[in-house]
Design a protein around this motif. Structure first.
Motif, PDB file in Angstrom:
ATOM      1  N   LEU A 146      -0.135  13.804   3.202  1.00 26.38           N
ATOM      2  CA  LEU A 146      -0.775  12.511   2.491  1.00 26.38           C
ATOM      3  C   LEU A 146      -1.670  12.837   1.263  1.00 26.38           C
ATOM      4  O   LEU A 146      -2.967  13.626   1.321  1.00 26.38           O
ATOM      5  N   ARG A 147      -1.625  11.599   0.519  1.00 28.06           N
ATOM      6  CA  ARG A 147      -1.593  12.225  -0.596  1.00 28.06           C
ATOM      7  C   ARG A 147      -2.719  10.694  -1.054  1.00 28.06           C
ATOM      8  O   ARG A 147      -3.921  11.146  -1.652  1.00 28.06           O
ATOM      9  N   ARG A 148      -3.072   9.178  -0.394  1.00 31.45           N
ATOM     10  CA  ARG A 148      -3.908   8.508  -0.516  1.00 31.45           C
ATOM     11  C   ARG A 148      -3.679   7.645   0.248  1.00 31.45           C
ATOM     12  O   ARG A 148      -2.298   7.344   0.821  1.00 31.45           O
ATOM     13  N   VAL A 149      -4.376   6.632   0.886  1.00 29.58           N
ATOM     14  CA  VAL A 149      -4.759   5.031   1.864  1.00 29.58           C
ATOM     15  C   VAL A 149      -5.174   4.164   0.485  1.00 29.58           C
ATOM     16  O   VAL A 149      -6.190   4.598  -0.077  1.00 29.58           O
ATOM     17  N   ILE A 150      -4.111   2.980  -0.353  1.00 31.12           N
ATOM     18  CA  ILE A 150      -4.951   2.222  -0.557  1.00 31.12           C
ATOM     19  C   ILE A 150      -4.368   1.042  -0.126  1.00 31.12           C
ATOM     20  O   ILE A 150      -3.968   0.584   1.071  1.00 31.12           O
ATOM     21  N   ARG A 151      -5.908   0.369  -0.082  1.00 31.60           N
ATOM     22  CA  ARG A 151      -5.994  -1.201   0.764  1.00 31.60           C
ATOM     23  C   ARG A 151      -5.418  -2.296  -0.431  1.00 31.60           C
ATOM     24  O   ARG A 151      -5.672  -2.144  -1.191  1.00 31.60           O
ATOM     25  N   ASP A 152      -4.356  -2.418  -0.181  1.00 30.88           N
ATOM     26  CA  ASP A 152      -3.962  -3.613  -1.162  1.00 30.88           C
ATOM     27  C   ASP A 152      -3.945  -5.148  -0.335  1.00 30.88           C
ATOM     28  O   ASP A 152      -3.061  -5.317   0.340  1.00 30.88           O
ATOM     29  N   HIS A 153      -5.219  -6.271  -0.314  1.00 36.11           N
ATOM     30  CA  HIS A 153      -5.532  -7.565   0.432  1.00 36.11           C
ATOM     31  C   HIS A 153      -5.803  -7.222   1.683  1.00 36.11           C
ATOM     32  O   HIS A 153      -6.038  -6.086   2.132  1.00 36.11           O
ATOM     33  N   ASP A 154      -4.217  -6.995   2.205  1.00 39.96           N
ATOM     34  CA  ASP A 154      -4.437  -7.463   4.329  1.00 39.96           C
ATOM     35  C   ASP A 154      -3.728  -5.722   4.649  1.00 39.96           C
ATOM     36  O   ASP A 154      -3.752  -6.073   5.495  1.00 39.96           O
ATOM     37  N   THR A 155      -3.395  -4.677   3.474  1.00 39.14           N
ATOM     38  CA  THR A 155      -2.467  -4.133   3.639  1.00 39.14           C
ATOM     39  C   THR A 155      -2.814  -2.581   3.868  1.00 39.14           C
ATOM     40  O   THR A 155      -3.365  -3.026   1.815  1.00 39.14           O
ATOM     41  N   ASN A 156      -2.440  -1.410   4.404  1.00 37.17           N
ATOM     42  CA  ASN A 156      -2.722  -0.564   3.962  1.00 37.17           C
ATOM     43  C   ASN A 156      -1.955   0.584   3.869  1.00 37.17           C
ATOM     44  O   ASN A 156      -0.798  -0.076   4.409  1.00 37.17           O
ATOM     45  N   VAL A 157      -1.463   0.730   2.032  1.00 35.67           N
ATOM     46  CA  VAL A 157      -0.055   1.511   1.320  1.00 35.67           C
ATOM     47  C   VAL A 157      -0.268   2.878   1.999  1.00 35.67           C
ATOM     48  O   VAL A 157      -1.840   3.379   1.159  1.00 35.67           O
ATOM     49  N   ILE A 158       0.156   3.624   2.628  1.00 33.70           N
ATOM     50  CA  ILE A 158      -0.418   5.015   3.111  1.00 33.70           C
ATOM     51  C   ILE A 158       0.859   5.446   1.686  1.00 33.70           C
ATOM     52  O   ILE A 158       2.247   5.818   0.945  1.00 33.70           O
ATOM     53  N   VAL A 159       0.115   6.415   0.832  1.00 36.32           N
ATOM     54  CA  VAL A 159       1.300   7.282  -0.041  1.00 36.32           C
ATOM     55  C   VAL A 159       1.406   8.483   0.181  1.00 36.32           C
ATOM     56  O   VAL A 159       0.528   9.442   0.384  1.00 36.32           O
ATOM     57  N   MET A 160       2.100   9.438   0.379  1.00 35.91           N
ATOM     58  CA  MET A 160       2.707  10.772   1.270  1.00 35.91           C
ATOM     59  C   MET A 160       3.831  11.583   0.147  1.00 35.91           C
ATOM     60  O   MET A 160       4.511  10.613  -1.044  1.00 35.91           O
TER      61      MET A 160
END
Length: 314
Positions: free
Chosen positions: A97-111
């Motif tokens: 897991l590298r990051r979690v980014i909040r994009d409006h109503d969605t969480n984007v998982i960066v891995m």
């Protein structure tokens, strides 16, 4: 949990010792989101990849996916928490897991992107010996998951941060018509829900007991005799990567959570049947070895199949 600007570091581990530099290390959240808009899907890059339509390959070493939590207001998706926990507590190779980014109503998982091939594409090329090595390795993964100790393991469902309420549950065992169920505040609440669905199923089957044996079937309760353990719930050949590094990677932890151990067996059996629909072929040897990977829970599977029609109703 230690949170840096760019990544989440499991407790007790220094950021530099256990995380190799990522090629998104110096990018801002907005830069990553911008890359995601134009990045190809993994399924577009390779026709071999099955079920990767939602994964974006934003840089050579990094992918993104949208979190699948039903509770859209959560800021830390359960899949991210699971990846972190499994990385910290086991030797199972999982994307970092590298990051979690909040994009409006969605969480984007960066891995991390895992170079390799899905087991579904290489299984038939493998020798019997290699297949058995894969199966023994997967068995060790399941046993490691079941051994994890976690403060929230007494509450069924996806992993939540400390102090947060339980989240809604999904898995092959909850069916797909009403995919999300719960949340369940306790193991007893989970058992009560399934027992209620079982009663509904018996009514729909118009199953009136006429013998002592049928009466026992009707009174057969949900098996909550074992502890809740961490389960992946989507172990199938598409979610197993035979890595270019020689390791066996387990991916797609969106349905993972704390459930009875027999859920892993039943879910794997269900997903094996689904796999035949997706790839248009059966794998008898894999089906034969699922009980070795997950443990044999034949009685519980039969109970679930009798109950399954009850999941068609709210």
């Amino acid at each position: 949990m230690i949170t840096t600007r760019h990544r989440v570091i499991p407790p007790g581990r220094s950021p530099t010792e256990h995380y190799a530099p990522s090629d998104v290390e110096q990018l801002t959240d907005q830069q990553i989101l911008q890359l995601e808009k134009t990045a190809p899907r993994l399924s577009e890059e390779s026709r071999e990849l099955i079920g990767a339509e939602q994964i974006r390959h934003i840089t050579p070493g990094t992918v993104t996916k949208s979190a699948e939590d039903e509770d859209t207001d959560t800021r830390i998706p359960s899949e991210a928490l699971t990846l972190e926990l499994v990385y910290r507590c086991t030797t199972i190779p999982v994307p970092r897991l590298r990051r979690v980014i909040r994009d409006h109503d969605t969480n984007v998982i960066v891995m991390d992107y895992i170079p390799g091939r899905q087991l579904s594409h290489v299984w038939r090329e493998m020798s019997t010996w290699r297949k058995l090595r894969v199966v023994f390795t997967l068995r060790s993964y399941v046993l490691q998951l079941r051994a994890i100790q976690h403060p929230g393991s007494a509450i069924p469902g996806p992993i939540v941060p400390p102090g947060h309420p339980p989240r809604q549950c999904t898995s092959p065992l909850f069916n797909w018509k009403y995919e999300w169920r719960g949340p369940f505040a306790s193991y007893d609440k989970l058992a009560a829900f399934f027992n209620d669905r079982y009663k509904v199923a018996l009514v729909q089957h118009r199953r009136v007991p006429t013998t002592k044996a049928e009466s026992r079937v009707r009174a057969d309760p949900f098996d909550n005799s074992g502890p809740l353990v961490l389960t992946h719930q989507d172990i199938n050949m598409r979610n197993i990567i035979v890595g270019d590094d020689g390791r066996l990677w387990l991916i797609d932890w969106a349905w993972a959570g704390f459930y009875p151990g027999w859920f892993e067996f039943v879910a794997t059996r269900i997903q094996s049947e689904n796999e035949e629909t997706v790839v248009h072929r059966s794998e008898p040897l894999w089906d034969l070895l699922v009980p070795f990977i997950c443990g044999l829970y034949d009685h519980q599977e039969k109970w679930w199949r009798r109950m399954a029609v009850g999941m068609e109703y709210k």
